[in-house]
Write a protein that holds these residues in place. Sequence first.
Motif, mmCIF file in Angstrom:
data_model
loop_
_atom_site.group_PDB
_atom_site.id
_atom_site.type_symbol
_atom_site.label_atom_id
_atom_site.label_comp_id
_atom_site.label_asym_id
_atom_site.label_seq_id
_atom_site.Cartn_x
_atom_site.Cartn_y
_atom_site.Cartn_z
ATOM 1 N N ASN A 112 0.803 -1.240 0.000
ATOM 2 C CA ASN A 112 0.000 0.000 0.000
ATOM 3 C C ASN A 112 0.826 1.277 0.000
ATOM 4 O OD1 ASN A 112 -2.364 -1.636 0.161
ATOM 5 N ND2 ASN A 112 -1.949 -1.869 2.361
ATOM 6 N N LYS A 113 2.099 1.151 -0.374
ATOM 7 C CA LYS A 113 2.964 2.332 -0.448
ATOM 8 C C LYS A 113 3.162 2.727 -1.914
ATOM 9 C CE LYS A 113 3.605 3.086 3.883
ATOM 10 N NZ LYS A 113 4.004 2.017 4.720
ATOM 11 N N ARG A 114 3.706 3.939 -2.111
ATOM 12 C CA ARG A 114 4.029 4.410 -3.465
ATOM 13 C C ARG A 114 5.532 4.292 -3.682
ATOM 14 N NH1 ARG A 114 2.527 10.284 -2.637
ATOM 15 N NH2 ARG A 114 3.579 9.622 -0.735
ATOM 16 N N ILE A 115 5.930 3.695 -4.798
ATOM 17 C CA ILE A 115 7.356 3.521 -5.095
ATOM 18 C C ILE A 115 7.655 4.179 -6.438
ATOM 19 C CG2 ILE A 115 9.257 1.860 -5.238
ATOM 20 C CD1 ILE A 115 7.220 -0.233 -4.121
ATOM 21 N N ALA A 116 8.603 5.115 -6.423
ATOM 22 C CA ALA A 116 8.973 5.806 -7.664
ATOM 23 C C ALA A 116 10.096 5.053 -8.364
ATOM 24 C CB ALA A 116 9.434 7.228 -7.350
ATOM 25 N N THR A 117 9.992 4.919 -9.678
ATOM 26 C CA THR A 117 11.033 4.221 -10.438
ATOM 27 C C THR A 117 10.969 4.543 -11.931
ATOM 28 O OG1 THR A 117 12.106 2.071 -10.766
ATOM 29 C CG2 THR A 117 9.701 2.112 -10.963
ATOM 30 N N SER A 118 12.083 4.303 -12.619
ATOM 31 C CA SER A 118 12.074 4.316 -14.096
ATOM 32 C C SER A 118 11.948 2.879 -14.598
ATOM 33 C CB SER A 118 13.382 4.884 -14.648
ATOM 34 O OG SER A 118 13.792 5.998 -13.927
ATOM 35 N N TYR A 119 12.115 1.921 -13.669
ATOM 36 C CA TYR A 119 12.099 0.495 -14.031
ATOM 37 C C TYR A 119 10.768 -0.135 -13.618
ATOM 38 C CZ TYR A 119 16.993 1.263 -14.949
ATOM 39 O OH TYR A 119 18.164 1.736 -15.462
ATOM 40 N N VAL A 120 9.714 0.323 -14.278
ATOM 41 C CA VAL A 120 8.356 -0.082 -13.931
ATOM 42 C C VAL A 120 8.167 -1.595 -14.023
ATOM 43 C CG1 VAL A 120 5.949 0.122 -14.688
ATOM 44 C CG2 VAL A 120 7.426 2.142 -14.631
ATOM 45 N N ASN A 121 8.675 -2.185 -15.091
ATOM 46 C CA ASN A 121 8.432 -3.615 -15.319
ATOM 47 C C ASN A 121 9.213 -4.512 -14.372
ATOM 48 O OD1 ASN A 121 6.593 -3.765 -17.813
ATOM 49 N ND2 ASN A 121 8.105 -2.185 -18.310
ATOM 50 N N LEU A 122 10.477 -4.162 -14.139
ATOM 51 C CA LEU A 122 11.272 -4.950 -13.196
ATOM 52 C C LEU A 122 10.696 -4.827 -11.788
ATOM 53 C CD1 LEU A 122 14.884 -4.227 -14.504
ATOM 54 C CD2 LEU A 122 13.845 -6.489 -14.269
ATOM 55 N N LEU A 123 10.247 -3.620 -11.450
ATOM 56 C CA LEU A 123 9.666 -3.429 -10.115
ATOM 57 C C LEU A 123 8.349 -4.199 -9.987
ATOM 58 C CD1 LEU A 123 9.626 -2.168 -7.305
ATOM 59 C CD2 LEU A 123 8.609 -0.099 -8.301
ATOM 60 N N ARG A 124 7.513 -4.134 -11.016
ATOM 61 C CA ARG A 124 6.229 -4.836 -10.980
ATOM 62 C C ARG A 124 6.451 -6.333 -10.755
ATOM 63 N NH1 ARG A 124 4.513 -4.562 -16.082
ATOM 64 N NH2 ARG A 124 3.605 -2.489 -16.007
ATOM 65 N N ASP A 125 7.453 -6.868 -11.480
ATOM 66 C CA ASP A 125 7.813 -8.271 -11.372
ATOM 67 C C ASP A 125 8.266 -8.617 -9.945
ATOM 68 O OD1 ASP A 125 8.065 -10.546 -13.090
ATOM 69 O OD2 ASP A 125 10.241 -10.449 -12.767
ATOM 70 N N TYR A 126 9.098 -7.752 -9.393
ATOM 71 C CA TYR A 126 9.621 -7.954 -8.033
ATOM 72 C C TYR A 126 8.487 -7.931 -7.001
ATOM 73 C CZ TYR A 126 12.147 -6.768 -3.697
ATOM 74 O OH TYR A 126 12.628 -6.739 -2.415
ATOM 75 N N LEU A 127 7.593 -6.973 -7.155
ATOM 76 C CA LEU A 127 6.480 -6.856 -6.203
ATOM 77 C C LEU A 127 5.584 -8.090 -6.282
ATOM 78 C CD1 LEU A 127 5.532 -3.077 -6.666
ATOM 79 C CD2 LEU A 127 6.854 -4.113 -4.804
ATOM 80 N N LYS A 128 5.349 -8.541 -7.517
ATOM 81 C CA LYS A 128 4.511 -9.722 -7.715
ATOM 82 C C LYS A 128 5.144 -10.947 -7.040
ATOM 83 C CE LYS A 128 2.110 -12.093 -11.411
ATOM 84 N NZ LYS A 128 2.281 -12.452 -12.818
ATOM 85 N N LYS A 129 6.452 -11.122 -7.276
ATOM 86 C CA LYS A 129 7.151 -12.279 -6.684
ATOM 87 C C LYS A 129 7.110 -12.237 -5.162
ATOM 88 C CE LYS A 129 10.221 -13.445 -10.453
ATOM 89 N NZ LYS A 129 11.303 -12.819 -11.205
ATOM 90 N N ASN A 130 7.032 -11.030 -4.602
ATOM 91 C CA ASN A 130 7.005 -10.897 -3.147
ATOM 92 C C ASN A 130 5.592 -10.694 -2.614
ATOM 93 O OD1 ASN A 130 9.935 -10.830 -1.990
ATOM 94 N ND2 ASN A 130 10.034 -9.698 -3.909
ATOM 95 N N SER A 131 4.603 -10.925 -3.480
ATOM 96 C CA SER A 131 3.178 -10.773 -3.114
ATOM 97 C C SER A 131 2.887 -9.431 -2.450
ATOM 98 C CB SER A 131 2.741 -11.909 -2.186
ATOM 99 O OG SER A 131 3.152 -13.131 -2.686
ATOM 100 N N VAL A 132 3.430 -8.379 -3.047
ATOM 101 C CA VAL A 132 3.219 -7.038 -2.501
ATOM 102 C C VAL A 132 2.284 -6.251 -3.421
ATOM 103 C CG1 VAL A 132 4.359 -4.829 -2.015
ATOM 104 C CG2 VAL A 132 5.473 -6.965 -1.349
ATOM 105 N N GLN A 133 1.348 -5.541 -2.813
ATOM 106 C CA GLN A 133 0.457 -4.629 -3.554
ATOM 107 C C GLN A 133 0.936 -3.219 -3.273
ATOM 108 O OE1 GLN A 133 -2.168 -5.294 -5.465
ATOM 109 N NE2 GLN A 133 -2.493 -7.489 -5.067
#
Length: 300
Positions: free
Chosen positions: A125-146
């Motif tokens: 439930n936090k906001r994360i700023a990045t230029s690497y949207v896809n790598l971050l999305r993948d990482y969050l998914k693998k860690n079951s984070v919303q």
Amino acid sequence: MDSNEHRIKIAVQKNGRLTEHSLDLLERCGLKFTQSKDQLFCYGENMPIDLLLVRDDDIPGLVHDDVCDLGIVGLNVVQEKRLALEHAGDEALYKQVFEVDFGHCRLSIAAPDGAEYSGPEDLNNKRIATSYVNLLRDYLKKNSVQAEIVFFSGAVEIAPKLGKADYICDLVSTGGTLKANALREVGTVLQSEAIIIQTLKPLAASKQALVDKILQRLDGVLQVRESKYIMLNAPRDALEKICALLPGSEAPTVVPLEGSSDRVAVHAVCRENVFWETLENLKSAGATSLLVMPIEKMLA
Ligand code: PRP
Ligand code: ZN
């Protein structure tokens, strides 16, 4: 024969941490270039191999789109583009051929100094700023984070200060940028270094031969970087022990020494650096006249 479609194009970062290393690597492969006035194009003088100097983020796309045959770029950029293509139902039309042992960095999650962080679950439930949207999305998914991903095309590190994000996900090399912005590294998304990518598109035979040649030279340059040529004399009965002490060497050459039946000369290519400690151990094992030399070129 030297028309444009017979020339190879290599995409290289125009201005950044990989530029100097990339150009140096290509020069050590024996390539010579003349740079265009706008400095965006380097014409190969002695081989039909040209360079396109571009933003690193554009390099995987240029190889994917077949504008360039090869590219030297960070794994982070390559993987981000791969995921972006997959996300769009497409497939990356390039493959990794080598790691080139420079541009080491990591894509990391960083938290403002003082903000608590004990694991990926704190990103929920936090906001994360990045230029690497896809790598971050993948990482969050693998860690079951919303979490909410906030896209920043640059200057990601100022997002928390601007109140635009709670955390950031950005490249860290020395850590200087994070420190200067009162941020601390709390997790790693991807370990990265510069790699060479090659188009998957079949090339005309003449072009393919040229790509193979340059890749072979690159391989040679990368292999000799740490390699040393070592020469020593040794008692024949200590040969086994001495060969076992030689770092990263295969099948040393053993030559008889004129006028001596119990001593031999040993020559070996060591594919790792040879440290003083190794020399001292070799000497203790009976080796004499030890000589360690740098290797300039190697062709297997
Ligand atoms: C990265 C990143 C930081 C900096 C970190 O940018 O966005 O700004 O490097 O390096 P440091 O830990 O050594 O301080 P990069 O140089 O890759 O620029 P780019 O994103 O524009 O390609
Ligand atoms: Zn970039």
